[in-house]
Design a protein around this motif. Sequence first.
Motif, short mmCIF file in Angstrom:
data_model
loop_
_atom_site.label_atom_id
_atom_site.label_comp_id
_atom_site.label_asym_id
_atom_site.label_seq_id
_atom_site.Cartn_x
_atom_site.Cartn_y
_atom_site.Cartn_z
N TYR A 33 0.84 -1.21 0.00
CA TYR A 33 0.00 0.00 0.00
C TYR A 33 0.88 1.26 0.00
N GLU A 34 1.90 1.23 0.81
CA GLU A 34 2.81 2.38 0.88
C GLU A 34 3.52 2.60 -0.46
N TRP A 35 3.95 1.50 -1.08
CA TRP A 35 4.58 1.63 -2.39
C TRP A 35 3.62 2.24 -3.41
N LEU A 36 2.38 1.79 -3.36
CA LEU A 36 1.41 2.22 -4.38
C LEU A 36 1.04 3.68 -4.24
N TRP A 37 0.87 4.14 -3.00
CA TRP A 37 0.36 5.49 -2.80
C TRP A 37 1.45 6.49 -2.45
N SER A 38 2.05 6.42 -1.27
CA SER A 38 2.99 7.50 -0.94
C SER A 38 4.29 7.42 -1.74
N LYS A 39 4.71 6.19 -2.12
CA LYS A 39 5.96 6.11 -2.89
C LYS A 39 5.72 6.08 -4.40
N VAL A 40 4.46 6.02 -4.80
CA VAL A 40 4.07 6.05 -6.22
C VAL A 40 4.92 5.13 -7.11
N ALA A 41 4.95 3.85 -6.78
CA ALA A 41 5.69 2.89 -7.61
C ALA A 41 4.97 2.66 -8.94
N TYR A 42 5.75 2.56 -10.00
CA TYR A 42 5.16 2.33 -11.32
C TYR A 42 5.06 0.86 -11.69
N THR A 43 5.96 0.06 -11.08
CA THR A 43 5.93 -1.38 -11.38
C THR A 43 6.15 -2.14 -10.08
N PHE A 44 5.81 -3.43 -10.11
CA PHE A 44 6.02 -4.23 -8.89
C PHE A 44 7.52 -4.39 -8.62
N ASP A 45 8.32 -4.35 -9.68
CA ASP A 45 9.77 -4.48 -9.48
C ASP A 45 10.38 -3.30 -8.72
N ASP A 46 9.66 -2.17 -8.73
CA ASP A 46 10.14 -1.02 -7.94
C ASP A 46 10.06 -1.29 -6.44
N MET A 47 9.26 -2.28 -6.05
CA MET A 47 8.99 -2.50 -4.61
C MET A 47 10.11 -3.33 -4.00
#
Length: 346
Positions: A33-47
Amino acid sequence: MIKKQDIRALTKEELRSFFVENGDKAFRGNQVYEWLWSKVAYTFDDMTNLSKTTRTMLDENFVINHIEVDQMQRSNDGTIKNAIKLHDSLIVESVLIPTETRTTACVSSQVGCSLDCNFCATARLKRMRNLNPDEIYDQVVAIDKQSRLYHHHKLSNIVFMGMGEPLLNYKNVLASIEKITSDEGLGMSPKRITLSTVGIPKMIKKLADDEVKFNLAVSLHSAIDDVRSKMMPINEKSNLAELLESLQYWYLKTKKIITFEYVVWKGINDTQKDVNALVDYCKQVPSKVNIIEYNAIDDGEFQQAAPEAIDMYVHTLESNRIVVNVRRSRGKDIDAACGQLANKTS
Ligand code: SAH
């Protein structure tokens, strides 16, 4: 093949349950959730704090539907207009409006508009669909980035004055504001957000009942029913009296002053009678008036009123102790001003 689900349509709780159901810890949901919203990840590999197996598992089940800034135009006055491409290739527009002290993002809430206000360019586009909360959120993120890059400070304000009628996409607009204001999102203050509506009484009352903390602006343009109905067909469905009643209800519940947006047009609403009607209307609910410059959209059916007419408005309103601001239009040279958003790029 199963259609992958848009992961940002899931709540945090749903994400947590997804991990539990798949034999992992609920806490993993918080990380994603944090990756998706506050960190604005574009791909799952960014996580990067997730294992490769988890990232692959997410990729097999979900997509991240990010918007794309398809085209960016910069005006001489610093205004930036973005053509935003959605995952299904539809286009909306959002605008960055800089001043000395702040940067405002003007965001869209729908693709096209269904309301037919006859002075507005967006009204000429058919309403195609509502934007999802993440598509609204992403416009804000994109403009915040541009603000930092070109104006060296972060975004300070947001107005829902782009394409579409936000109160006809109520659930998603409120969900986007919830994310924008939450500490798990962008942590912006709701006091810096303004929703602008054509004025739909039932939905204004709902906003009040939902105890929202952002500001409300209403596109009034005339306080005389016949005149308003000619420009804004919505006024035939719910007239000024009904609108006023909903605004009084809003004020009672939220204690927030309403902003009336008002364009003065030659031969339409530029007489003393029009001003007097506005004064009477404003006196019935705590409000202030923003007079906005008309941005021509076509062959001249509508024309900006003479400066004397604007002066008459300002003078009459002020002598009745009603706060009035005259707003100069921004970004006209790139068709980025109010009512000019129509996916025209050249
Ligand atoms: N549907 C919402 C938000 C979008 S319009 C609303 O009606 O409020 C944002 C503002 O721009 C509204 O006040 C609208 O009346 C105004 N507007 C539309 N066309 C315009 C034009 N050509 N020139 C100046 N303002 C315009």
